[in-house]
Design an enzyme around this catalytic site. Structure first.
Site, short mmCIF file in Angstrom:
data_model
loop_
_atom_site.label_atom_id
_atom_site.label_comp_id
_atom_site.label_asym_id
_atom_site.label_seq_id
_atom_site.Cartn_x
_atom_site.Cartn_y
_atom_site.Cartn_z
N LYS A 34 2.49 -11.00 -2.33
CA LYS A 34 2.89 -10.87 -0.91
C LYS A 34 1.68 -10.94 0.02
CE LYS A 34 4.77 -6.80 -1.69
NZ LYS A 34 4.49 -6.62 -3.13
N ARG B 46 10.83 -0.97 2.28
CA ARG B 46 10.72 -0.74 0.85
C ARG B 46 11.90 0.03 0.30
NH1 ARG B 46 5.03 -1.54 0.16
NH2 ARG B 46 4.55 -1.55 -2.05
N ARG C 196 -6.96 -7.48 -10.42
CA ARG C 196 -7.25 -7.65 -8.98
C ARG C 196 -8.52 -6.88 -8.58
NH1 ARG C 196 -2.81 -6.31 -4.60
NH2 ARG C 196 -2.62 -4.41 -5.79
N ARG D 44 -8.55 -1.23 -6.69
CA ARG D 44 -7.69 -0.23 -6.05
C ARG D 44 -7.33 0.86 -7.06
NH1 ARG D 44 -3.00 -3.42 -2.77
NH2 ARG D 44 -1.77 -1.78 -3.73
N ARG E 43 4.54 2.09 -10.36
CA ARG E 43 4.90 1.36 -9.13
C ARG E 43 6.07 0.41 -9.40
NH1 ARG E 43 -0.69 -1.16 -7.82
NH2 ARG E 43 0.40 -2.32 -6.20
P1 AP5 Z 1 -1.35 -9.68 -4.03
O1 AP5 Z 1 -1.20 -10.84 -3.11
O2 AP5 Z 1 -2.30 -8.60 -3.63
O3 AP5 Z 1 0.07 -9.06 -4.41
P2 AP5 Z 1 1.00 -8.08 -3.58
O4 AP5 Z 1 2.41 -8.49 -3.82
O5 AP5 Z 1 0.55 -7.99 -2.14
O6 AP5 Z 1 0.70 -6.75 -4.37
P3 AP5 Z 1 0.40 -5.28 -3.88
O7 AP5 Z 1 -0.06 -4.55 -5.11
O8 AP5 Z 1 -0.54 -5.23 -2.72
O9 AP5 Z 1 1.80 -4.83 -3.43
P4 AP5 Z 1 2.38 -3.46 -3.36
O10 AP5 Z 1 3.63 -3.75 -2.64
O11 AP5 Z 1 2.50 -2.69 -4.61
O12 AP5 Z 1 1.23 -2.63 -2.56
P5 AP5 Z 1 1.04 -2.26 -1.02
O13 AP5 Z 1 -0.37 -2.46 -0.70
O14 AP5 Z 1 2.07 -2.86 -0.15
O15 AP5 Z 1 -1.78 -10.28 -5.47
C1 AP5 Z 1 -2.09 -9.44 -6.57
C2 AP5 Z 1 -3.21 -10.09 -7.42
O16 AP5 Z 1 -2.72 -11.32 -7.98
C3 AP5 Z 1 -4.46 -10.49 -6.63
O17 AP5 Z 1 -5.58 -10.30 -7.47
C4 AP5 Z 1 -4.28 -11.98 -6.33
O18 AP5 Z 1 -5.53 -12.62 -6.22
C5 AP5 Z 1 -3.48 -12.45 -7.54
N1 AP5 Z 1 -2.48 -13.47 -7.20
C6 AP5 Z 1 -1.64 -13.47 -6.12
N2 AP5 Z 1 -0.81 -14.54 -6.15
C7 AP5 Z 1 -1.13 -15.23 -7.30
C8 AP5 Z 1 -0.61 -16.42 -7.91
N3 AP5 Z 1 0.42 -17.09 -7.36
N4 AP5 Z 1 -1.16 -16.83 -9.07
C9 AP5 Z 1 -2.17 -16.13 -9.64
N5 AP5 Z 1 -2.71 -15.00 -9.13
C10 AP5 Z 1 -2.19 -14.55 -7.97
O19 AP5 Z 1 1.38 -0.69 -1.07
C11 AP5 Z 1 0.54 0.22 -1.74
C12 AP5 Z 1 1.14 1.62 -1.65
O20 AP5 Z 1 1.27 2.01 -0.26
C13 AP5 Z 1 2.57 1.77 -2.22
O21 AP5 Z 1 2.57 1.99 -3.62
C14 AP5 Z 1 3.05 2.99 -1.43
O22 AP5 Z 1 2.54 4.19 -1.95
C15 AP5 Z 1 2.46 2.77 -0.04
N6 AP5 Z 1 3.36 2.01 0.85
C16 AP5 Z 1 3.13 0.79 1.41
N7 AP5 Z 1 4.17 0.41 2.17
C17 AP5 Z 1 5.09 1.42 2.11
C18 AP5 Z 1 6.37 1.61 2.66
N8 AP5 Z 1 6.96 0.67 3.43
N9 AP5 Z 1 7.04 2.75 2.37
C19 AP5 Z 1 6.48 3.71 1.60
N10 AP5 Z 1 5.26 3.60 1.01
C20 AP5 Z 1 4.56 2.45 1.28
#
Ligand code: AP5
Length: 215
Positions: free
Chosen positions: A13, A88, A124, A157, A168
């Protein structure tokens, strides 16, 4: 255009949101990035959110929704936005509809397999300065563990350790995946394979959004 990027942790994402933001000139709003910045600055919100994030749990709705409302009122979103990490759960999706009045235009779902998710998240590495994501094997930096743009050391991270990633994923399946039906029923869901190479995913998203691609 008001867009949501939805999918499990590691679906790509953040990676796609950054590419889309650069290509289409839409602001990228990541609730994960905002929360991590609050944790780093040790604000009241950051202190409350830290434990939930490190355990791989959702931060309580009341805290996240206040944060999203504040960001939505900043005045730079008239032309649309790309929202990554919110909603979410179904309660957050309903709240978002209330905030936006007319709701969102499209929710792009990056469906991704568990094997790919684990490989991506444990590999990552992130730049602490500009927030760009790298991957040890999929998208390595030019110089070992150093950001190409900022030339500072990359970090892992805390929630990308294997045990936390598994938690997660469990939280995603139990609490977040019902959001898919919510947008499906509204006829706003676009399904794209997140397992593909990131350029291929980006091309598929661009094709699904012809109004944006023509810009
Ligand atoms: P990346 O693009 O970073 O993936 P992502 O889907 O953004 O993954 P996240 O881990 O950031 O998502 P998440 O939803 O768990 O965490 P968030 O930060 O929102 O890609 C991942 C890796 O793969 C990278 O190394 C990239 O280079 C590689 N990659 C990407 N695409 C690729 C491809 N096509 N091919 C090969 N490699 C690829 O949330 C973190 C925490 O915050 C949550 O756990 C929660 O505690 C809190 N939080 C955030 N939002 C909320 C909410 N709305 N409500 C409650 N808690 C929340």
């Amino acid at each position: 255009m008001k867009l949501i990027l939805f999918g499990p942790p590691g679906a790509g994402k953040g990676t796609q949101a950054k590419l889309m933001s650069e290509r289409f000139g839409l602001p990228h709003i990541s609730t994960g990035d905002i929360l991590r910045s609050e944790v780093q600055k040790s604000t009241e919100l950051g202190q409350k959110a830290k434990g939930f994030m490190e355990a791989g749990q959702l931060v309580p709705d009341s805290l996240v929704t206040e944060m999203v409302k504040k960001r939505m009122s900043a005045g730079d979103l008239e032309g649309g936005f790309i929202l990554d990490g919110y909603p979410r759960n179904v309660a957050q999706a309903k709240t978002l509809d209330e905030i936006l009045k007319g709701g969102i235009d499209r929710a792009i779902y990056l469906s991704t397999s568990e094997k790919v998710i684990l490989q991506r998240l444990t590999g990552r590495r992130v730049c602490p300065k500009c927030g760009i994501n790298y991957h040890l094997t999929n998208m390595p930096p030019k110089k070992d563990m150093v950001c190409d743009r900022c030339e500072v050391d990359l970090y892992q991270r805390p929630d990308d350790k294997e045990a936390t990633v598994k938690n997660r994923l469990k939280v995603y399946l139990e609490e977040s995946s019902p959001v898919l039906d919510y947008y499906k029923q509204q006829g706003k869901l676009e399904n794209i394979s997140g397992d593909l190479d990131s350029r291929e995913v980006f091309e598929l998203i661009s094709k699904k959004l012809p109004a944006l691609s023509k810009k």
